[in-house]
Design an enzyme around this catalytic site. Sequence first.
Site, PDB file in Angstrom:
ATOM      1  N   HIS A 145       0.864  -1.187   0.000  1.00  0.00           N
ATOM      2  CA  HIS A 145       0.000   0.000   0.000  1.00  0.00           C
ATOM      3  C   HIS A 145       0.893   1.227   0.000  1.00  0.00           C
ATOM      4  CE1 HIS A 145      -3.125   2.863   1.000  1.00  0.00           C
ATOM      5  NE2 HIS A 145      -4.044   1.905   0.872  1.00  0.00           N
ATOM      6  N   ASP A 146       0.891   1.946  -1.135  1.00  0.00           N
ATOM      7  CA  ASP A 146       1.845   3.043  -1.278  1.00  0.00           C
ATOM      8  C   ASP A 146       1.600   4.188  -0.300  1.00  0.00           C
ATOM      9  OD1 ASP A 146      -0.512   3.736  -2.527  1.00  0.00           O
ATOM     10  OD2 ASP A 146       0.423   4.629  -4.304  1.00  0.00           O
ATOM     11  N   HIS A 163      -8.299  22.202 -52.122  1.00  0.00           N
ATOM     12  CA  HIS A 163      -8.236  20.847 -52.691  1.00  0.00           C
ATOM     13  C   HIS A 163      -6.806  20.521 -53.148  1.00  0.00           C
ATOM     14  CE1 HIS A 163     -12.634  20.954 -52.706  1.00  0.00           C
ATOM     15  NE2 HIS A 163     -12.507  22.163 -53.217  1.00  0.00           N
ATOM     16  N   SER A 171      20.647  15.483 -43.665  1.00  0.00           N
ATOM     17  CA  SER A 171      20.610  14.071 -44.066  1.00  0.00           C
ATOM     18  C   SER A 171      22.008  13.492 -43.947  1.00  0.00           C
ATOM     19  CB  SER A 171      20.110  13.938 -45.511  1.00  0.00           C
ATOM     20  OG  SER A 171      20.319  12.633 -46.002  1.00  0.00           O
ATOM     21  N   SER A 190      -6.901   7.381   1.405  1.00  0.00           N
ATOM     22  CA  SER A 190      -5.736   7.536   0.522  1.00  0.00           C
ATOM     23  C   SER A 190      -5.942   8.629  -0.514  1.00  0.00           C
ATOM     24  CB  SER A 190      -5.427   6.218  -0.186  1.00  0.00           C
ATOM     25  OG  SER A 190      -5.075   5.219   0.740  1.00  0.00           O
TER      26      SER A 190
END
Length: 487
Positions: A83-84, A156, A288, A109
């Site tokens: 259980h943290d 377009h 490149s 919690s």
Amino acid sequence: MPSQYDVFSSPLSSRYASPEMLSLFSARTRASTWRQLWIYLAQSQKELGLPISDDAITQMETAKTMSDEDFEVAAVEEKKRRHDVMAHVHAFGQRAPAAEKIIHWGATSCYVTDNADLIFLRDGLDILLPKLAKVISKLAQFSLEQKSTACLGYTHGQPAQLITVGRRAATWVESLLMDLRNLTRAKQDILRSFRGVKGTTGTQASFLQIFEGDHDKVEELDRLVTKKAGFERASIVSIQTYNRKIDTDTANPLASFGTTCEHIGTDIRHLAMLKELEEPFEKDQIGSSAMAYKRNPMRSERMCSLGRKLATLNISTSQTFAHQWFERSLDDSAIRRIDLPEMFLIADALLIILDNVSSGLVVYPAVINKRVQEELPFMATENIIMRLVAKGQSRQEAHEQIRVLSHQAGAVVKQEGKQNDLVERIQKEKFFEPIVDELTDDKLLNPVDFIGRAPQQVERFVKEEVEPAIAPYKEYISQSGVSELYV
């Protein structure tokens, strides 16, 4: 040197995000925020008359920052208890022994986990919003500088009526203004939705018992903690958790911002392909590994990649909200520990890239004008028809003459790869003699005559919409320079 607890670790965005955002979602910030929330609770309980000593508060405040040693103690305890939160209660009690018995008094919690997550969402937006305003400011300035630079519009994917470089950029700014509004609204909602002090199912039953049935004190405890945490109000009916709809309403505008970034990045990449506009390219940058001449738009490509990723991460928050069981189930942990931090880190990285790109966009007017001149004769045909009618010619006959000559000129361009010779063809035809002089003097072929109200639109847009929106961030914008890329 920062330790493993000081930054959020992500294979994707931790390479590109800022140190402040990496720190916000780090293990140390999370654990230390839990401790700060326990301090707020203890302080408020003490203020309302519960027997909590000054020594307990002092020791808690002294130990509010989680140390590396505390993490080790908590890790051992968590392995034992599974259980943290209880492991962190134990570790905090070790550092503040006078407070050991009252840490987490009456809380569940989610008092620390959920209230802390809301703090992280709020503070994450506080990091993003000024950076977004800065990008808007820079692109708005670019729009003004290029408001009259005529360029081809595209519909377009085909050349269309002319627009201007600045007018196109203004549409990017408009999208970013929508993101600014959406993220601001998300922050305002968070500030009014603190989980607060509610107990296991949200009824505050444990706190009502602690205060021996005093409803006013329970409500005042909720109000005090909410105020100390920097929120305007707490939800009245939050359950064990804060309402997971908040995650959705925070993730959605972040995802929407991702789509804006991909859209802008795609436009820049297309314009770079046409050699009309480029992102900054550094003196020693390599485009490149094989083709030394290349100037790849790597920033815009990264923007598209990260933007596309960000745009998909809101799905898990919506699904988690939809699938929550009654007052709480633990299947919400992945989005809060992974997806939400990742979204903020990616958004932060995108703003760093956008800032860098918008600070150094390069426009190539000669190339732009060359492309305009190639298409302008076609675009001028409507004006030519109107002038012929004004000179007494038939509108229908003028339309037919232009149609035939335009198709001939188009064939020369497409099939022979030659320059557009429509104007020369028009000048040779007797039908067009009444307006030949106007063609020779470029009276009908001046690009400025084809951009409509683009410059005026940009000016009005910046004055009426941009400037008021970024006014709250004026000081930040004036004091910050160009964002350097971390990679």
